[in-house]
Motif scaffolding. Structure first.
Motif, short mmCIF file in Angstrom:
data_model
loop_
_atom_site.label_atom_id
_atom_site.label_comp_id
_atom_site.label_asym_id
_atom_site.label_seq_id
_atom_site.Cartn_x
_atom_site.Cartn_y
_atom_site.Cartn_z
N PRO C 69 68.97 62.14 33.39
CA PRO C 69 68.41 61.92 32.06
C PRO C 69 69.08 62.77 30.98
O PRO C 69 69.00 62.43 29.80
CB PRO C 69 66.93 62.28 32.22
CG PRO C 69 66.83 63.04 33.48
CD PRO C 69 67.97 62.61 34.35
N LYS C 70 69.70 63.88 31.37
CA LYS C 70 70.33 64.72 30.35
C LYS C 70 71.69 64.16 29.93
O LYS C 70 71.98 63.99 28.76
CB LYS C 70 70.49 66.15 30.87
CG LYS C 70 69.31 67.03 30.46
CD LYS C 70 69.50 68.45 30.95
CE LYS C 70 68.73 68.64 32.25
NZ LYS C 70 68.90 69.92 32.89
N THR C 71 72.51 63.88 30.93
CA THR C 71 73.88 63.48 30.61
C THR C 71 74.07 61.97 30.64
O THR C 71 75.06 61.46 30.15
CB THR C 71 74.85 64.09 31.64
OG1 THR C 71 74.46 63.59 32.93
CG2 THR C 71 74.76 65.60 31.65
N LEU C 72 73.12 61.27 31.22
CA LEU C 72 73.20 59.82 31.42
C LEU C 72 74.40 59.43 32.29
O LEU C 72 74.97 58.35 32.16
CB LEU C 72 73.23 59.07 30.09
CG LEU C 72 71.92 59.13 29.30
CD1 LEU C 72 72.04 58.35 28.01
CD2 LEU C 72 70.76 58.60 30.11
N ILE C 509 54.09 63.80 23.25
CA ILE C 509 54.06 64.36 24.59
C ILE C 509 53.24 65.64 24.56
O ILE C 509 53.34 66.42 23.63
CB ILE C 509 55.50 64.60 25.10
CG1 ILE C 509 55.49 65.00 26.56
CG2 ILE C 509 56.24 65.64 24.26
CD1 ILE C 509 56.87 64.90 27.20
N SER C 510 52.39 65.80 25.55
CA SER C 510 51.53 66.99 25.52
C SER C 510 52.28 68.18 26.09
O SER C 510 53.26 68.03 26.83
CB SER C 510 50.25 66.73 26.31
OG SER C 510 50.51 66.88 27.68
N ASN C 517 63.32 65.34 29.55
CA ASN C 517 64.60 65.32 28.85
C ASN C 517 64.77 64.01 28.09
O ASN C 517 64.97 62.97 28.70
CB ASN C 517 65.76 65.45 29.84
CG ASN C 517 65.75 66.80 30.50
OD1 ASN C 517 65.84 67.82 29.84
ND2 ASN C 517 65.60 66.80 31.82
N PRO C 518 64.66 64.06 26.77
CA PRO C 518 64.85 62.82 26.01
C PRO C 518 66.32 62.42 26.03
O PRO C 518 67.21 63.26 26.16
CB PRO C 518 64.41 63.19 24.60
CG PRO C 518 64.55 64.67 24.52
CD PRO C 518 64.34 65.20 25.90
N GLN C 527 60.17 61.36 38.62
CA GLN C 527 60.10 62.32 39.72
C GLN C 527 60.50 63.72 39.29
O GLN C 527 60.24 64.69 39.97
CB GLN C 527 60.92 61.84 40.91
CG GLN C 527 62.38 61.61 40.65
CD GLN C 527 62.67 60.13 40.41
OE1 GLN C 527 62.03 59.52 39.57
NE2 GLN C 527 63.60 59.56 41.14
N GLU C 528 61.16 63.83 38.12
CA GLU C 528 61.59 65.16 37.68
C GLU C 528 60.53 65.87 36.85
O GLU C 528 60.58 67.08 36.67
CB GLU C 528 62.86 65.02 36.82
CG GLU C 528 64.10 64.91 37.63
CD GLU C 528 65.34 64.92 36.77
OE1 GLU C 528 65.21 65.01 35.54
OE2 GLU C 528 66.43 64.81 37.34
#
Lengths: 285, 305, 536
Positions: C69-72, C509-510, C517-518, C527-528
């Protein structure tokens, strides 16, 4: 004979107006003032209802903007006046249509009775169950984007309840002595209907009209909510209120001003209806 | 009476048939199909979808296919929710709408009758003025205003009731009030004008002049007279409560049928639209029948001919 | 007597109070509560098409590869490693031995083949089947030119080795695997409840569903909740932190925001336009605003007699002050779209800017034969009913009036009517948008191929078609980017569309949720995620 009829109704109106009680007169006066000013005042102002000021955004009521501005920086005072104008037209058009169809249909059905009544009421039942949103979507696409047509469509839907109520009333009027005697005198059915039955319906019709106008105005707001009402940047009171509700926590004035005007207008309409009703009651009583 | 009932019930069949037919052709007149999407589906896919749902057949054939299904209470599969049939879907969601409708009706009747009677009994006093104006206010305030306002006050500010949902009893309070509010205002008005009208009737005046106490007259005679317009109103009102719950269901996130219907209309989910219209129609017919029966009971002058 | 009445009232009030104090939210500290927009159509990866479904399916299923999700960048998922042939046309995936279905069956290469065969069978009419057309012969099989599925370029070398042969080198093949259309399927389960390649199969209902992802379906009550629980057979289960996730279908944004505000939801699908200001000032930590690969633009019907003139289109495009719109109308950190393909897709850079220049725009319009808007007919902007579209259209209406002195009418239509108007080219200017299906500029550019179903402008350009088709086949990244660059340049010169802004991923997001990670895809790797102070 027809001229005679109209003359009779005219004299009825003449009789009624001065007989309005104090409350009714005030209500009528205020109502007319509001509606007239919604037509006249905007012409004196140098802002139009759709003039934006994006940098300004929504600001609180101030000397410059009496009612504040909305999110696009449009002056709410002008927009409210404009909304009143549109809502007034909507309410009037649709209610007149609903009234005409509903009273005629209901009284015929109730008066003739028998299988005609049964089938006429079944037709109403069928229409009742038709999907209204679907109906409006189809009308919109067939008849284009004609502003007035939409309200005729609304009126064409609103008459159902009117017809039912009128029919119920006619059923009991029909059993009363004066109708029997009119029949015994050999009067024709239309004559009995229009001269004896319908005038006796005025009471319930007036009450129901004061209820229908707000309903129509609200219905228009609901339709706008679905994208089928008046087109932006035009606005109606209903549209302003619906938009105001969404921001009532942040910009309460956007709900407050149109909402107050809406409630105020409807209260006046109601007072007027009540005082008309009182006159009818006195006449009967 | 029994014959009347039987005849009326038998009449349901042609009426329902007419409704199905009208709706069937009406929904297809509306532009846009069930599989039109923002991102266009390739033509081959579109074709095979239409083939699967028999949308490529002549309309009249589709119509009879559908009717054949309806006779067996099979309303076909949903276009939008491919893993459910319309019947399953409606049976899942109708009870929730009915529940909401019933609570709202109870609220509306309770508040409306109470206000109406009090208002009529104290006619032209400040109580009456207050209540009638309150009723007007009630009629003016649509559900899409009253709902958020109630939520704002009770759920967000005071935090004594939940914001949305339909699982626990306390979640059902705000939606029922929001939906029933308008109707309670109507009932107040109808009760008031009904009672006042009846009170002017000769037989009531006679009763009073003969020395019957005001309360007794009000309760027995006037109330019975006012019930008639009320019952007339309740037929369409109940239908309105059941079918018009879209706004409330959306605001409070209630999985009822009203929301489904508007969604289906916008998605052109043909089978779903007709299925829901059919159910609504059936309910409305039943309510009207009940109203007819009660009306006859209240006013013997209406004959069952 | 009066006393008694008061007592009853008091009791009722107290009981209401008591009931309301009891919690509505189940006190599972290790459960995540998600607002997920509209109700899902289904939970079958082959037949669904929306973002809402993808969010849930990415928790239930797992494809061959996944995305960081960070680097795609593609990371191993069901396949622990893979080989790519030199011509970039043959991919060999090695499926891990410890990958299992939620019922304990091992995940084998055939599961993927079964799924793809099912999607490519015309009877299922999967709306996204065309994403699979990059596989060799897949399109021919779908169209019925090939009857035998074994001729399609997929094959199981053994239970744990899968070979995929592509039609042409597809640069985005691995990153695309995160899309639900590529997920495997448990054939036995599907066949147990219906016919494999037919719709209306209840295998996705509560109790029937079998999946291979980090989570498995626990409950699906339509329009109420979709609850998933940790899959005990998942190969990487030790690294899955959150036990349960509840997805609530909440289509009313205002309701969703309210539920978030009282702490009922941990994550929302979006945030209402009106609430942005409040969160920016008061709770900036709850607000996620991240660039997103989607572009909002106005489509122009180039068959229209006046709008067919590129000068007119250019004048319209150059007289929109996009910054005003993003800053004062949208306020969600959206970027003004000065070109068509959004930033953040690899190293691709768009060619040129459509700047805001009202003087130049006026000049262009005069050049086109309408000095100061004289004789210019009233044009109409079509949009589907929505608050934001309306606000944008209203401000553009004013801008065009102010800078070009032309009259514009607005027309909103309900969604399906709007779509059919667009499809039939029965509009003049229409609001539109494109959200990428996968992370590659080609996904944006292919919309305006002359034969694309998504064109819907009547615009065609041979040169453009050739460039995009070449880009499909090009294996070398630099050359490919150059081709796409040239194609976009043509698009921006001709302007059959007027880009307005690039989307942002907006949600709430709370503070309970950690390790989120947007990214530009709006992809959440469930799962992360972790919950603060959770026991494990």
């Amino acid at each position: 004979m027809k001229i005679n009829e109209i003359g009779k109704y005219k004299s009825l109106i003449k009789k009624i107006t001065p007989e309005l009680n104090k409350k009714g007169k005030w209500a009528l006066l205020l109502l007319l003032t509001i509606i007239l000013s919604s037509f006249i005042v905007p012409t004196f102002l140098n802002i139009t209802y759709d003039e934006q000021n994006l940098e300004l955004g929504a600001v609180k009521p101030s000397y410059e903007h009496w009612f504040g501005t909305d999110l696009l920086g449009r002056d709410l005072f002008v927009r409210t006046l404009y909304g009143i104008k549109i809502s007034f037209w909507v309410g009037l058009c649709a209610t007149v249509v609903a009234l005409l169809i509903g009273v005629t249909y209901g009284s015929i059905s109730g008066y003739i009775g028998g299988w005609v009544d049964t089938w006429m009421m079944y037709f109403v039942d069928i229409l009742y169950t038709m999907p209204f949103t679907m109906f409006v979507i189809i009308l919109m696409t067939f008849f284009g984007r004609n502003f007035y047509l939409l309200f005729i469509a609304i009126g064409a839907v609103e008459w159902l309840t009117m017809a039912r109520i009128v029919r119920g009333k006619v059923l009991s009027i029909k059993q009363q002595e004066f109708v029997y005697s009119a029949k015994a005198l050999g009067f024709s059915t239309p004559r009995i209907l229009f001269k004896h039955v319908i005038p006796n319906l005025l009471n319930i019709v007036i009450v129901y009209t004061t209820l229908t106008i707000p309903q129509v105005i609200l219905l228009e707001a609901f339709l706008s909510f679905l994208g089928l009402g008046v087109q932006p940047p035009m606005c109606s009171l209903g549209v302003l209120i619906r938009e105001g509700v969404e921001v009532m926590e942040e910009y309460p004035w956007l709900l407050l001003f149109p909402g107050c005007f809406f409630v105020f207008i409807l209260l006046l309409l109601n007072l007027l209806g009540d005082s008309l009703q009182d006159i009818r009651n006195e006449k009967i009583g | 009476m029994r014959r009347y009932l039987l005849r009326k019930t038998l009449l349901f069949i042609p009426i329902l048939l007419a409704i199905i037919t009208l709706t069937f052709f009406l929904v297809r007149l509306a532009p846009g199909g069930p599989f039109d999407r923002d991102k266009n589906v390739p033509e081959e896919v579109q074709r095979s979808l239409e083939k699967y749902y028999h949308l490529d057949e002549p309309l009249i054939k589709q119509y009879f296919r559908y009717l054949y299904g309806v006779i067996h209470f099979d309303f076909g599969p949903s276009f939008r929710k491919p893993s459910y049939t319309i019947r399953e879907w409606i049976l899942m969601r109708l009870p929730i709408s009915i529940e909401l409708g019933v609570y709202s009706l109870i609220f509306a009747l309770f508040v409306g009758c109470l206000c109406g009677i009090v208002s009529a009994f104290y006619q032209n006093t400040w109580v009456d003025t207050f209540l009638t104006h309150f009723a007007v206010l009630g009629i003016c305030i649509p559900a899409f205003v009253i709902g958020p306002v109630l939520v704002f006050i009770f759920a967000l500010n005071w935090e004594i009731l939940p914001v949305a949902g339909w699982d626990f009893p306390q979640q059902k309070i705000l939606p029922s009030i929001s939906l029933g509010f308008v109707y309670s205002a109507y009932i107040t008005r109808i009760m008031r004008s009904g009672i006042i009208e009846v009170m002017k009737k000769d037989y009531i005046r006679t009763a009073i002049s003969k020395g019957a106490s005001g309360k007794r007259v009000l309760l027995i005679h006037a109330l019975k007279g006012a019930l008639q317009p009320l019952v007339t109103f309740l037929g369409p009102a109940t239908a309105g409560l059941l079918t018009g719950s879209f706004v409330v269901e959306t605001i409070f996130q209630i999985p009822g049928l009203g929301r489904e219907f508007v969604e289906a209309t916008f998605n052109r989910d043909y089978t779903m639209i007709i299925g829901i219209v059919f159910v609504y129609a059936l309910l409305i017919l039943i309510f009207n029948l009940i109203v007819d029966i009660i009306q006859g009971y209240l006013d013997p002058r209406i004959s069952y001919e | 007597m009066h006393n008694e009445k008061y007592k009853i009232c008091l009791i009722i009030l107290l009981s209401v109070f008591y009931l309301s104090c009891s919690s509505y939210k189940s006190e599972n500290a290790n459960e995540l509560f998600i607002g997920n927009g509209a109700e899902v159509q289904d939970l079958d990866p082959a037949t669904v098409s929306g973002v809402t479904e993808h969010r849930i399916l990415s928790a239930l299923f797992e494809g061959l590869t996944s995305l960081d999700p960070k680097t795609l960048e593609p990371i191993p998922a069901v396949a622990e490693k893979w080989n790519i042939s030199d011509d970039k046309k043959i991919y060999t995936f090695y499926i891990r031995e410890n990958a299992y279905w939620s019922n304990g069956d091992p995940v084998v290469s055939q599961d993927f083949i079964n799924s793809w065969e099912r999607i490519l069978s015309p009877k299922l009419s999967s709306e996204y089947a065309y994403l699979l057309f990059c596989i060799k012969n897949a399109k021919k099989y779908y169209e019925g030119q090939i009857k035998n599925f074994s001729d399609v370029g997929v094959g199981a070398i053994d239970e744990h080795t899968l070979k995929v042969e592509l039609e042409y080198p597809t640069a985005y093949f691995l990153t695309m695997q995160v899309h639900n259309i590529w997920y495997p399927i448990h054939k036995k389960t599907v066949e147990k409840y219906g016919v494999i390649n037919e719709r209306n199969n209840p295998w996705t209902h509560t109790g029937n569903h079998v999946s291979n992802g980090p989570y498995q379906l626990e409950e699906w009550t339509p329009n109420k909740i979709i609850r998933v629980k940790k899959n005990p057979y998942y190969w990487n289960k030790n690294n899955v932190s959150i036990e349960n996730i509840s997805f609530y279908p909440i289509d009313n944004q205002m309701t969703e925001e309210r539920l978030f505000r009282i702490g009922y939801l941990d994550l929302t699908s979006t945030i209402p336009l009106r609430k942005l200001e409040y969160y920016k000032i008061n709770k900036p930590k709850s607000l996620v605003l991240h660039p997103y690969i989607g572009v909002y633009y106005y489509r122009i019907n180039v068959k229209h007699p006046v709008l067919s003139n590129p000068l007119v289109r250019k004048a319209l495009a150059y007289s929109i002050d996009r910054k005003q719109i993003t800053e004062f109308v949208l306020k969600g950190g959206e970027q003004p779209a000065l070109y068509y393909v959004p930033d953040g897709i690899g190293i691709y850079k768009s060619p040129q800017d459509i700047v805001y220049n009202p003087v130049y725009a006026k000049q262009l319009l005069a050049e086109a034969g309408y000095p100061d808007g004289k004789n210019f007919p009233t044009i109409e902007i079509l949009f589907n009913t929505s608050e934001a579209h309306k606000l944008i259209a209203e401000s553009i209406q004013r801008m065009w009036k102010k800078h070009l002195n032309i009259d514009v009418k607005l027309l909103n239509q309900d969604w399906k009517v709007y779509l059919s108007s667009m499809n039939q080219l029965d509009y003049q200017i229409a609001r539109s948008a494109w959200i990428a299906d996968f992370l590659d500029p080609i996904n944006f550019l292919e919309c305006f191929l002359s034969y694309s179903g998504n064109n819907r402008t009547g615009w065609e350009n041979k040169q453009y078609d050739i460039l995009v088709e070449q880009a499909y086949r090009e294996a070398d990244e630099t050359k490919r980017n150059e081709l796409m660059f040239q194609a976009e340049k043509i698009l921006l010169d001709e302007l059959p569309i007027i880009p307005i802004y690039f989307y942002t991923w907006k949600m709430l997001i709370s503070s309970r949720v950690e390790n989120f990670n947007p990214n530009v895809l709006g992809y959440i790797r469930w799962q992360e995620l972790k919950i603060k102070n959770s026991s494990n």
